[in-house]
Design a protein around this motif. Structure first.
Motif, short mmCIF file in Angstrom:
data_model
loop_
_atom_site.label_atom_id
_atom_site.label_comp_id
_atom_site.label_asym_id
_atom_site.label_seq_id
_atom_site.Cartn_x
_atom_site.Cartn_y
_atom_site.Cartn_z
N GLN A 258 31.95 48.46 11.22
CA GLN A 258 30.82 49.24 11.28
C GLN A 258 29.46 48.61 11.31
N ALA A 259 29.23 47.42 10.75
CA ALA A 259 28.21 46.39 10.81
C ALA A 259 28.59 44.99 10.93
N GLN A 260 27.92 44.30 11.95
CA GLN A 260 27.96 42.82 12.02
C GLN A 260 26.97 42.26 11.37
N PHE A 261 27.57 41.00 10.68
CA PHE A 261 26.70 40.05 9.82
C PHE A 261 26.97 38.79 10.73
N ALA B 208 24.42 53.63 5.02
CA ALA B 208 23.77 54.88 5.50
C ALA B 208 24.86 55.43 6.24
N ARG B 209 25.56 54.85 7.08
CA ARG B 209 26.84 55.40 7.97
C ARG B 209 27.78 56.14 7.13
N LYS B 210 28.29 55.36 6.06
CA LYS B 210 29.32 55.72 5.12
C LYS B 210 28.78 56.81 4.65
N THR B 211 27.57 56.93 4.10
CA THR B 211 27.04 58.23 3.47
C THR B 211 27.10 59.42 4.49
#
Length: 552
Positions: free
Chosen positions: A314-317, A526-529
């Motif tokens: 869900q997020a790239q690092f 934020a997406r998880k929330t």
């Protein structure tokens, strides 16, 4: 004297947070500040910075975790030092993020920041074997973000981008004058000749830089070079000034810009086309280099970054970065970094463009068990009517066993020195083969022979993978990293930095990438929330019960 900062762990009976209105407390706790405090400030390892200070003497150091947090915040928000210090003094949100709970609890003086940066820079110069302190913090924080988000690191992508240091682009006359001027300026006046003293006068600079015609530029360059030789002769005759670093830079400049004329005992200027891209580009940054790529000229460095790209994330690092003079090729950077990326992240697939394609990268990828997946290949496209070498039966890219028609090779060899394969086939069989016109075989008096390099075989294998549907998928996976490079330049000022020198540039790039990864972490939360809110909302057929908030 080095001392760890644990003051943030001590319970406070009173602090400024308690005096905030409940609604303000709620807004603060819903902001980025507590996230930064928990997942950045509290994760900083201060121990590697202990060698920067005395072990048992002097006053305790200013808290390292506060200084590093301020640096992370500065480059995340792309602030100036003045803006950063103002935020650290009066913005309670920033103070909360760096472990402070009362206004005025710690005063950060400008000199405190500058001294810390200077200590880190000196340590990097004097102890290259001990590792990059900023990269160590980057690796620790990135590992934490990945663990917290459950991001997968088996699939990654890599790309490079030019980075300009804080130097002015100079033409030859200006560059030579700059180096000469600083060398003369650093020399005690008693050693200077009248001719060298003239260089320090403002009128000399005006005449050299602004009144030199193109037709006389070569003559002017040679005059400056020979003034430089005068100064070097003075240095050789006076050992007390021999250690000055500006003389080393001047000596390098003369060798790169001129050719020594033994007969006339003077320097002749090189033609511009004969000057190496690795030559000195600035009197203030000896590490910067020149490169022309596509329709763009660049002076400075190149940054190569690698980031995760799993579709499940869900997020790239960003998992790795490196800074080199911009004459360094993509191949050299990836070949150098791939084993370390594998060791730290366990990458299994690496997506990239054709600029990284080479036999050396392929060998390193095999040794580290990483599959290289290219979006395209550079170089000349092969003749589509020619039979590719992948049609031959080849063992370990070394021995050609048989051809397309399964005719066995009578004799096959591999030259280890130039990495070339050779195979001899029956002459009559090849003459009567229906594929003779398209086959790379060459007919000789006694037999037919195929000779090919390992590099060509590798290229044919890669092109075959792309032709079998891999190109679209590889391009899709790789392209997004260009957006990461763009975001770092637009939002965090990666395009042109306010520092000079490879070590300083590397440190600042690392700080900016830490800021980028933190932004990715916030985006993930934020997406998880939002997902949690949506799940709660959908679990109620009508209006949610009293006390359940659906706001974000």
């Amino acid at each position: 004297m080095f001392r760890k900062n644990n003051s943030n762990l001590q319970e406070r009976l009173f602090d400024d947070f308690q005096h905030l209105h409940p609604s303000q407390q709620k807004r603060l706790m819903a902001s980025w500040a507590p996230i930064f405090y928990e997942h950045v400030f509290s994760q900083i390892d201060e121990a590697p910075f202990a060698p920067l200070y005395s072990a048992d003497n002097g006053r305790p150091n200013f808290p390292i975790n506060i200084l590093l947090s301020l640096e992370f915040y500065k480059h995340w928000q792309d602030l100036t030092d003045e803006q950063l210090l103002e935020q650290a003094s009066f913005n309670y949100q920033v103070m909360y993020a760096i472990g402070l709970r009362n206004l005025g609890e710690e005063y950060v003086a400008p000199r405190t920041l500058y001294d810390f940066r200077s200590r880190v820079h000196r340590h990097m110069l004097d102890n290259p074997e001990s590792g990059d302190l900023i990269f160590g913090q980057f690796n620790n924080l990135t590992t934490h973000f990945i663990e917290e988000t459950g991001a997968k690191t088996d699939e990654q992508r890599t790309d490079s981008s030019f980075v300009t240091a804080n130097i002015q682009r100079m033409y030859r006359v200006g560059l030579i004058f700059d180096v000469l001027f600083h060398a003369i300026e650093s020399c005690p006046e008693t050693f200077l000749t009248d001719e060298l003293k003239e260089v320090l006068k403002p009128t000399f600079k005006t005449n050299v830089l602004y009144r030199t015609r193109p037709s006389t530029a070569q003559e002017r360059i040679e005059s400056l070079l020979n003034l430089g030789q005068q100064l070097l002769d003075i240095k050789k005759a006076n050992q007390e000034i021999a250690d000055c670093k500006t003389f080393d830079l001047l000596e390098r400049l003369l060798k790169e810009q001129g050719i020594w004329n033994e007969e006339q005992q003077k320097w002749d200027a090189k033609l511009s086309k004969n000057i190496s891209p690795d030559s000195l580009q600035s009197a203030h940054d000896p590490d910067a280099t020149y490169r022309h790529k596509g329709n763009r000229d660049s002076v400075g460095y190149v940054a190569n970054i690698t980031e995760t790209c799993s579709k499940e994330n869900q997020a790239q690092f960003v998992t790795d970065y490196t800074i080199e003079p911009n004459t360094t090729t993509d191949v050299d950077m990836l070949n150098d970094r791939l084993p370390d990326i594998k060791k730290r992240t366990g990458v299994e697939k690496m997506y990239t463009d054709g600029g990284y394609y080479s036999e050396t990268v392929d060998q390193t990828a095999k040794q580290t068990e990483v599959e290289m997946l290219y979006s395209s290949l550079t170089g000349k496209e092969p003749n589509p009517d020619r039979i590719p070498y992948t049609a031959f039966e080849i063992e370990d890219r070394q021995i050609i066993k048989a051809c397309l028609e399964q005719h066995k090779a009578q004799r096959a060899t591999f030259n280890e020195k130039d990495k070339t394969l050779s195979a001899h086939f029956d002459l009559e069989t090849c003459r009567n083969c229906p594929h003779l016109e398209q086959c790379p075989v060459k007919l000789q008096k006694k037999d037919a022979v195929v000779r090919v390099s390992q590099k060509t075989i590798l290229a044919d294998e890669t092109r075959q993978k792309l032709a079998n549907g891999g190109q679209q998928e590889n391009t899709s996976r790789r392209t997004a990293i260009e957006g990461t490079n763009s975001a770092l330049k637009r939002s965090q000022g990666l395009g042109k930095l306010a520092v000079r020198g490879k070590h300083k540039v590397s440190a600042v790039v690392g700080l900016k990438i830490i800021g980028h990864n933190f932004q990715q972490f916030i985006t993930y939360l934020a997406r998880k929330t939002k997902e949690t809110i949506k799940q709660v909302a959908t679990s109620f057929p009508t209006t949610p019960p009293q006390g359940v908030s659906l706001s974000f």
